[in-house]
Write a protein that holds these residues in place. Structure first.
Motif, PDB file in Angstrom:
ATOM      1  N   HIS A  62       1.853  -0.347   2.218  1.00  0.00           N
ATOM      2  CA  HIS A  62       1.522  -0.564   0.800  1.00  0.00           C
ATOM      3  C   HIS A  62       0.110  -1.132   0.687  1.00  0.00           C
ATOM      4  O   HIS A  62      -0.090  -2.345   0.767  1.00  0.00           O
ATOM      5  CB  HIS A  62       2.543  -1.528   0.175  1.00  0.00           C
ATOM      6  N   HIS A  64      -3.879  -0.445  -1.409  1.00  0.00           N
ATOM      7  CA  HIS A  64      -4.727   0.259  -2.374  1.00  0.00           C
ATOM      8  C   HIS A  64      -6.148   0.219  -1.830  1.00  0.00           C
ATOM      9  O   HIS A  64      -6.643  -0.843  -1.480  1.00  0.00           O
ATOM     10  CB  HIS A  64      -4.684  -0.424  -3.739  1.00  0.00           C
ATOM     11  N   ASP A 318       0.063  -5.017   0.057  1.00  0.00           N
ATOM     12  CA  ASP A 318      -0.368  -4.700  -1.301  1.00  0.00           C
ATOM     13  C   ASP A 318      -1.851  -5.054  -1.440  1.00  0.00           C
ATOM     14  O   ASP A 318      -2.271  -5.603  -2.460  1.00  0.00           O
ATOM     15  CB  ASP A 318       0.474  -5.431  -2.342  1.00  0.00           C
TER      16      ASP A 318
HETATM   17 ZN    ZN Z   1       0.435  -2.177  -4.942  1.00  0.00          ZN
END
Ligand code: ZN
Ligand code: URP
Ligand code: ZN
Length: 458
Positions: A62, A64, A318
């Motif tokens: 996960h 970005h 994340d």
């Molecule tokens: Zn995320």
């Protein structure tokens, strides 16, 4: 170049043993109690693993990297993010493709792929973000799955931006069930968040610390409950990203007990940071604004407990990198405008080792399972996450005796701050090989830039 790691202590998600590991052509071809250099191909690089632990390359499911979000763009490129990942031992990243609601899925897939191809130094795959569901989107999603992206991503949060409504959620899950792909989901009730944000702003509560109040634990638990209802009725397999609190974990576990095919992720910030960080003076708290938010510190031991029992399957990051000076400040007078995210792709494993293994909160096998093996299983990365003959030679020789300090001055991520500035780490990846090629050594990237590839998925 062939690679031989001698005198290693191999640690996997289930066992540990002394062994020597030989890799040729990008794969592990031999594991033995003793492998003689003379029996290896000419030019083999030999590394002594004495005193170190040999793990399968870490997988962060996960992250970005390219992310148009909240009026700006995440700071890293695949060049910087993949280098930072490798230095920290992460040899594979799975990025979320996040198209705007008006965008066509196939165009988004091509755009995200184009950012990574030839630029990423680690291996990579994607979760296809579904931000709209109509006839055209369905047709293109089928095509994207055929092209090897075998997981979707939905947001039940971010009303009016990335979020899907219940009709879109239902049909996305039905399609996923039909195609046999996993649906990853950000679970927060977007309507409650939007209403509470408006109430807080009217009441003059505009500072970063009010971010949590706008999306308390029940908002997340409701999101997980909601997703599980839809998963149960459609038969889809789901994966809850960044579970931050006991209440949300319970909703996931209850659903699993009644047979819903689900797994849950926790991200590093939710294990080591708490809500008090968002109360730091001088707008410093903005550095710690992410969603779901950092929670009350009473939540942290509960999250560790669920990780220890493996109710939480994976530890991801994340990673969503925004600069403090030019991007987080967009929300100086309004916390709802602070770009959400905490950069952490580089430090996940060493911080999990420091705060998990070195403190006795989790054992070495749970560590390997959470940072590597389980993500490989859930997302069909069949060559990854294990040390076995025939597996990709993604290897991390980890030095448990290393001591160092994290700082934005030395990290490889593109952001101007670190959420872990001045934190001590106990242990780090000392040699990292991606498909047999040594790409990082003692905190430095030493590989050929752009050598990563799109990972085939089962
Ligand atoms: Zn995320
Ligand atoms: O705060 C976060 N999590 N930012 C990135 C976007 C997302 O929700 O994953
Ligand atoms: Zn999210």
């Amino acid at each position: 170049m062939p690679l031989l790691i001698k005198n290693a202590r191999v640690v996997t998600s289930t066992e540990q043993y002394d062994a020597e590991v030989y890799a040729e052509g990008g794969e592990i071809t031999r594991i033995g109690r003793s492998i003689r250099v003379e029996d290896c191909a000419p030019g083999t690089r030999v590394i002594d693993g004495a005193g170190k632990l040999l793990f399968p390359g870490f997988i962060d499911p996960h992250v970005h990297v390219y992310l148009p979000f909240m009026g700006t763009y995440a700071k890293d490129t695949w060049e910087t993010a993949s280098r930072a990942a490798l230095v920290g031992g992460t040899t594979t990243l799975i990025e979320m493709i996040c198209p705007g609601k008006g965008d066509e899925p196939l165009a988004a897939f091509e755009a995200w792929l184009g950012k990574a191809e030839g630029v990423a130094s680690c291996d990579y795959s994607f979760h296809m973000g579904v931000t709209r569901f109509d006839g055209l989107a369905e047709k293109q999603l089928r095509e994207i799955v055929k092209r090897g992206v075998r997981s979707f991503k939905v947001f039940l949060a971010y009303k009016g931006a990335l979020g899907v409504d219940d009709r879109e959620l239902y049909h996305t899950l039905k399609l996923a069930a039909e195609l046999g792909v996993v649906v990853t989901a950000h679970c927060e009730n977007e309507t409650i968040v939007a209403e509470r944000q408006a109430e807080l702003l009217v009441a003059g509560r505009r500072a970063p610390e009010y971010h949590e109040e706008s999306r308390p634990v029940r908002v997340e638990a409701e999101g997980v409950h909601h997703l599980m209802t839809f998963a149960e009725l459609t038969g889809a397999e789901v994966y809850v990203v960044h579970t931050s609190c006991e209440e949300a974990v319970h909703e996931g576990l209850r659903a699993m007990e009644r047979g819903v095919r689900a797994s849950m992720e926790v991200v590093l910030p939710h294990l080591v940071l708490d809500q008090s960080y968002t109360q730091k003076a001088g707008f410093e708290g903005a550095k710690y604004v992410m969603s779901p938010p950092l929670r009350d510190k009473a939540q942290l031991p509960k999250m560790w407990k669920h990780l220890r029992s493996r109710a939480l399957a994976t530890v991801a990051t994340d990673h969503a990198p925004f600069d403090f000076e030019t991007q987080k400040v967009m929300g100086r007078d309004d916390f709802t405008k602070i770009p959400n995210g905490i950069p952490s792709v580089q430090h996940r494993a060493e911080l999990l080792y420091t705060h998990g293994v070195a403190t006795g909160r989790i054992d070495l096998h749970t560590f390997v399972d959470a940072v590597s093996t389980r993500a490989a299983r859930i997302f069909g990365l069949t060559g990854k996450g294990r040390i076995a003959v025939g597996a990709d030679a993604d290897l991390v020789l980890f030095d448990p005796n290393y001591r160092g300090t994290i700082s934005a001055k030395t990290h490889q991520m593109a952001t101007d701050y670190s959420a872990f500035e001045g934190w001590e780490v106990k242990g780090r990846a000392s040699v990292v090989a991606r498909r047999g090629e040594v790409v990082a050594e003692d905190g430095k990237f030493v590989g050929k830039a752009g050598g990563g590839r799109l990972v085939p998925r089962a």
